[in-house]
Design a protein around this motif. Structure first.
Motif, PDB file in Angstrom:
ATOM      1  N   SER A 294       0.854  -1.190   0.000  1.00  0.00           N
ATOM      2  CA  SER A 294       0.000   0.000   0.000  1.00  0.00           C
ATOM      3  C   SER A 294       0.882   1.229   0.000  1.00  0.00           C
ATOM      4  O   SER A 294       2.038   1.188   0.437  1.00  0.00           O
ATOM      5  N   THR A 295       0.322   2.331  -0.507  1.00  0.00           N
ATOM      6  CA  THR A 295       1.105   3.557  -0.589  1.00  0.00           C
ATOM      7  C   THR A 295       1.166   4.256   0.762  1.00  0.00           C
ATOM      8  O   THR A 295       0.258   4.152   1.578  1.00  0.00           O
ATOM      9  N   ASP A 296       2.269   4.990   0.966  1.00  0.00           N
ATOM     10  CA  ASP A 296       2.429   5.783   2.176  1.00  0.00           C
ATOM     11  C   ASP A 296       1.738   7.121   1.998  1.00  0.00           C
ATOM     12  O   ASP A 296       1.055   7.372   1.003  1.00  0.00           O
ATOM     13  N   PHE A 297       1.933   8.029   2.977  1.00  0.00           N
ATOM     14  CA  PHE A 297       1.272   9.319   2.916  1.00  0.00           C
ATOM     15  C   PHE A 297       1.634  10.111   1.662  1.00  0.00           C
ATOM     16  O   PHE A 297       0.869  10.934   1.194  1.00  0.00           O
ATOM     17  N   ASP A 298       2.829   9.874   1.122  1.00  0.00           N
ATOM     18  CA  ASP A 298       3.223  10.626  -0.064  1.00  0.00           C
ATOM     19  C   ASP A 298       2.874   9.892  -1.354  1.00  0.00           C
ATOM     20  O   ASP A 298       3.288  10.305  -2.438  1.00  0.00           O
TER      21      ASP A 298
ATOM     22  N   ASP B 199       0.411  20.801  -3.549  1.00  0.00           N
ATOM     23  CA  ASP B 199       0.922  20.243  -2.291  1.00  0.00           C
ATOM     24  C   ASP B 199       0.216  20.765  -1.049  1.00  0.00           C
ATOM     25  O   ASP B 199       0.626  20.440   0.072  1.00  0.00           O
ATOM     26  N   PHE B 200      -0.833  21.575  -1.202  1.00  0.00           N
ATOM     27  CA  PHE B 200      -1.553  22.100  -0.053  1.00  0.00           C
ATOM     28  C   PHE B 200      -2.955  21.498   0.024  1.00  0.00           C
ATOM     29  O   PHE B 200      -3.633  21.329  -0.995  1.00  0.00           O
TER      30      PHE B 200
ATOM     31  N   TYR C 267       0.687  20.594   4.232  1.00  0.00           N
ATOM     32  CA  TYR C 267       1.579  20.847   3.098  1.00  0.00           C
ATOM     33  C   TYR C 267       2.440  19.611   2.878  1.00  0.00           C
ATOM     34  O   TYR C 267       3.159  19.158   3.775  1.00  0.00           O
ATOM     35  N   GLY C 268       2.329  19.035   1.697  1.00  0.00           N
ATOM     36  CA  GLY C 268       3.124  17.871   1.357  1.00  0.00           C
ATOM     37  C   GLY C 268       4.475  18.271   0.789  1.00  0.00           C
ATOM     38  O   GLY C 268       4.584  19.198  -0.015  1.00  0.00           O
ATOM     39  N   ILE C 269       5.518  17.583   1.233  1.00  0.00           N
ATOM     40  CA  ILE C 269       6.882  17.826   0.748  1.00  0.00           C
ATOM     41  C   ILE C 269       7.362  16.526   0.105  1.00  0.00           C
ATOM     42  O   ILE C 269       7.979  15.683   0.766  1.00  0.00           O
TER      43      ILE C 269
END
Length: 946
Positions: free
Chosen positions: A48-52, A868-869, A904-906
């Motif tokens: 499964s995919t992670d948070f990103d 990314d927001f 905010y995703g980095i």
């Protein structure tokens, strides 16, 4: 040792030839999709995919093969893998299918939410990411039908469909199949030994009775928290939160929350994971100084008993004290008549003086997963969970759980169609203590009760003879008796406090002792591969309780109390009419040591209408039951002003107290100087406490009418309570809108509750007893009992019993959500709840519904606000409602609470930063009378999910 072994396993292991497929999953706006599932077609391998939105899939399959990528709210996609170690970047197209999610808990088998036979709520990785609450567990309050009861920042109790206090014994919580309930207390301690936020795979909530599949305690609802598998979710993940809490009483204080997860699949046969979380904060100060039972009374009242003031529970009739002083020749004859015929209480200490107000929680979770055949046909899991913490628990008293420790260990065998598991739960009270007894016994350290009340009476008489008003005389008397009082913060106070909380005796200390355990096993098998005409399941469970409070809380001074319960169930599910109509029928039988067995049937129908089968109508009927808890049966707990007595047949005589009799009492007791009181007196020879209160209020003006108000208690021993639950519902997704409607009607019989009674040291409790004749010897047992009441020679008990009155409750809910302009998602929930109980038929019984009649919850958010927001705002409002519980009753006012967050995703750092606030600018509010007002929380979090 286990931690060392896990670390060694992480860096060693047998290697097998594998292909590693890596990649990312995004939506059409190039925003990552966490929690997407990646499965090898025709195999059980998955990830499964992670948070990103990134993933890593290890498989022994050789190219060419295909993988399927799916995520809630998106159309699935299949991708061909043509080379080893291929990198795959997938874009999924969104679709509105929130109610098309797959859930397991409603029927113990995978099914679409749309086809669930009962109301169900679900929280997945996307919802956890966007929650505006300080933790995912706090965020559960935004689910439809959930009402939180906050006793402490680290101890929150979930309430669904009413009749719940902080000690919610009618609600069950399972983490990876293990019941989180405390062995001693029989209810869930929030998330203190639950699951880490970065290890949550999904949360499912079933409000309402679920006894047909899950047994006695799933009476009003059940929560399932499922953690991630190390086979599909690997790597090192971590989060850190820092923030502040703000409350008028406590000021502004720091808040810390940290967690790390390590998981690795060494090969297709073996995987392991470990979790560690740590939270520390300053708790909400409890500063409610209203009198517990009398509105408008403050500290100037001589018999003040403040809600969050402890030690003032020590109270006595001051004229009775004067009469004893007279009999001893310490004051002139007749001087006692100058004293008021009313009670006076000792000066107490505020709760803020008796606790450091620290809330904390540390959780450690270790698990080892073995697949002997390299697939999901059989998986063997060993899991150990440890929880440490500080929190305030509120039951009959207020208790500070200090260095409380609870642990669980599980071995489970599971496959495609079965599971067999066994686990044990044990706990250690640590340095926990009772705040009321702390106040009482710190007072006794500097002056015993007899001396204090004697000095009070003497000073009052002197002041009255000197011409003082009663108010002035009371003030001087208290000041005189308080001479020598240990003041909070002084060395004398601190020394006395430390001695009391380390002392287990209720006569001199307040420490809570607990080393109780639960041993539990359960199993389930689904015959869907063997039987084709219908899906049939069978299962069962066994539980052994080992109560061990060393006589401090239960009547186990001479050794642990053991008792057991077991159950078995079967369920049949069948589809008709081209699979549009689904019938589910189940029945369960449960038996507990002290009670007759119970059958719990459930019947439900779900019809899927419309061309796309997206209009789903459901109806169900089920019965539920709740066995009396360990407290209901075996408690023998002196809380100072009363004793809590459980009604198990072998429990009544194990709790015993000895009281000194007055000269008059000795005359009515055959010359005996003492009286031994047990639970037999509580249940067999007592007055309703409410009738004694009415008698006392009228005795001075109309003694004959007052005596007529006295009523003998006829409380029976506690037995299981039952509910018949009817539910109708409709779910659909159409024109971009999700809609979920439900209504329920419950009928409760043998409702378990508490009843306060008063048993006199001598005489016999009777309805409308004869009045004593002061000019002749009193031989009538009823008249003798009145004299005992007048002489304050009695004991107050809180019994566990059932009401003979049938209780009804009903409610309905509406849930709507829709995506509007530019991926903004708007949600609206409304719930209505009420109950019907004829108080006149059972005046002394408190139903304790503790649920607002009206609740509204709204949310708006956008995960793709711009690159990314994302953000979300949630708000909730409840109408005011009556709170009834053993510690204190009162009205909880309506409250409006707004939470908000922006994230905010980095991608380069594979992390998400979140800024959030709970109860933004809102008014402080109660959820529990006696607990602290809930203020504001502001936090920033950083989550890394490589």
């Amino acid at each position: 040792m286990r931690v060392y072994l896990l670390i060694m396993l992480f860096f060693s292991g047998i290697s097998f030839a594998q292909n590693t497929i890596t990649g990312s999953v995004t939506d059409s706006n190039k925003q990552s999709i966490p929690g997407a599932n990646i499965n090898v077609v025709g195999s059980t391998s998955g990830a499964s995919t992670d948070f990103d939105g990134t993933f890593k899939l290890n498989t022994t399959a050789k190219p060419p093969f295909s993988i399927k990528i799916s995520a809630v709210g998106f159309e699935s996609k299949t991708v061909s893998i043509t080379s080893a170690n291929q990198k795959v970047d997938v874009v999924l197209i969104g679709e509105e299918n929130k109610l098309d999610e797959i859930v397991v808990s409603a029927s113990r088998t995978p099914e679409r939410v749309l086809e669930s036979p009962v109301t169900i709520e679900r929280m997945g990785l996307q919802e956890i990411k966007r929650t505006a609450s300080p933790s995912f567990y706090d965020g559960l309050e935004n689910l439809k039908e959930v009402q939180m009861n906050t006793s402490s920042m680290s101890f929150k109790s979930i309430n669904t469909r009413g009749f719940a206090t902080v000690a919610n014994t009618r609600f069950m919580q399972l983490v990876d199949g293990m019941d989180n309930s405390s062995p001693l207390l029989n209810f869930v301690l929030g998330n203190m030994i639950g699951v880490s936020e970065i290890d949550v795979q999904s949360v499912e909530l079933l409000p309402g009775a679920s006894s047909a599949l899950y047994g006695a305690n799933a009476f009003n609802g059940i929560l399932f928290m499922n953690s991630k598998s190390p086979f599909t979710s690997q790597g090192i993940s971590t989060y850190f939160k820092y923030g502040v809490t703000s409350q008028e009483a406590a000021g502004t204080n720091g808040y810390y929350d940290f967690g790390i997860r390590l998981a690795h699949s060494f090969n297709k046969y073996f995987a392991a994971k470990a979790n560690f979380t740590y939270m520390q904060a300053t708790d909400w100060y409890a500063t409610n100084y209203d009198d517990k039972t009398r509105a408008g009374i403050d500290r100037t009242d001589p018999n003040y008993d403040g809600i969050n003031v402890y030690g003032d529970e020590a109270s006595t009739n001051i004229r009775g004290v004067g009469q004893k002083l007279e009999a001893m020749g310490l004051i002139p004859a007749g001087a006692s008549n100058l004293l008021p015929n009313s009670n006076v209480s000792r000066t107490g200490y505020n709760e803020t003086d008796l606790t450091n107000n620290k809330a904390g929680n540390t959780k450690i979770d270790l698990s080892f997963h073995v697949r002997p055949f390299g697939d999901e046909k059989l998986e063997i899991i060993w899991q150990s969970k440890f929880g440490f913490g500080n929190a305030v628990y509120q039951g009959a008293n207020r208790y500070y759980l200090n260095n409380f420790f609870m642990q669980q260990h599980k071995i489970e065998f599971k496959g495609k169609n079965f599971f067999v598991r066994g686990y044990t739960t044990s706990e250690d009270g640590g340095d926990s203590y009772d705040m009321i007894f702390t106040g009482i016994n710190v007072n006794r350290k500097w002056k015993d009760d007899n001396t204090w009340f004697g000095q009070y009476a003497g000073a009052f008489i002197t002041g009255t003879l000197g011409g003082m008003t009663p108010q002035q005389a009371h003030a001087v008397a208290r000041s005189t008796a308080d001479t020598g009082r240990f003041m909070p913060g002084t060395t004398q106070f601190n020394n006395a406090f430390n001695q009391v909380i380390a002392d287990e005796s209720v006569l001199t200390g307040s420490k809570l002792v607990d080393n109780s355990r639960i041993y539990h096993s359960d199993a389930n098998y689904n015959f869907k591969d063997e039987i084709k005409f219908a899906e049939i399941q069978v299962g069962g469970s066994f539980r052994l309780y080992e109560l061990n409070s060393h006589g401090r809380i239960y009547t186990d001074a001479n050794g642990p109390i053991n008792y057991n319960e077991y159950g078995a169930y079967t369920q049949l599910m069948k589809k008709f009419m081209d699979d549009r109509l689904k019938f589910t029928g189940s029945i369960r039988y449960d038996k507990s040591k002290n009670f007759d067995g119970n059958f719990s049937p459930r019947l439900s129908l779900v019809y899927s209408g419309g061309e796309k089968r997206n209009h789903n109508f459901r109806g169900s009927f089920q019965t539920g039951f709740r066995n009396p808890s360990t407290q209901d049966q075996y408690i023998g707990f002196n809380i100072g002003n009363a004793v809590l007595i459980g009604s198990a047949p072998d429990n009544l005589t194990r709790f015993s107290e000895t009281f000194n009799l007055s000269a008059e009492g000795q005359a009515y007791s055959g010359g005996r100087t003492t009286k031994d009181m047990t639970g037999v007196d509580a249940y067999g020879n007592s007055y309703l406490a409410s009738s004694v209160a009415a008698f006392s209020a009228m005795a001075g003006t109309d003694p004959v009418a007052a005596a007529a108000l006295l009523k003998k208690s006829t409380a029976n021993y506690v037995k299981p309570e039952e509910v018949k639950a009817f539910e109708l519902g409709y779910r659909s997704v159409f024109e971009g809108m999700s809609i979920d409607l439900n209504g329920y009607y419950n009928i409760y019989n043998n409702f378990i509750g508490n009843l306060n009674v008063i048993s006199t040291y001598y005489g016999t409790a009777q309805d409308n007893p004869a009045l004593p004749n002061p000019s002749a010897p009193i031989t009538d047992p009823g008249a003798q009992s009145i004299r005992a009441l007048q002489n304050s020679e009695y004991r107050v008990y809180q019994l566990y019993t059932n009401s003979d009155v049938e209780i009804h409750s009903l409610g309905f809910g509406v849930g709507l959500s829709k995506k509007v302009i530019s991926d903004f998602e708007v949600g609206l929930n409304y719930n209505y709840a009420q109950f019907d109980f004829d108080q006149a038929k059972d005046p002394s019984f408190e139903a304790g519904f503790n649920t607002p009649k009206h609740r509204i919850k709204m949310s708006v958010g956008n995960d793709k606000l711009f690159k990314d927001f994302g953000f979300s705002v949630s708000g909730r409002w409840n109408s005011e409602y009556l709170w009834q519980a053993g510690f204190a009753d009162g009205v909880i006012k309506s409250a409006t609470v707004i939470d908000a967050q922006i994230n905010y995703g980095i991608p380069k750092l594979k992390s998400v930063v979140k800024f959030g606030a709970a109860n933004i600018g809102g008014k402080e509010y109660y959820q529990v009378i006696g607990a602290g007002l809930i203020g504001q929380q502001y936090f920033v979090s950083w989550t890394i999910n490589p």
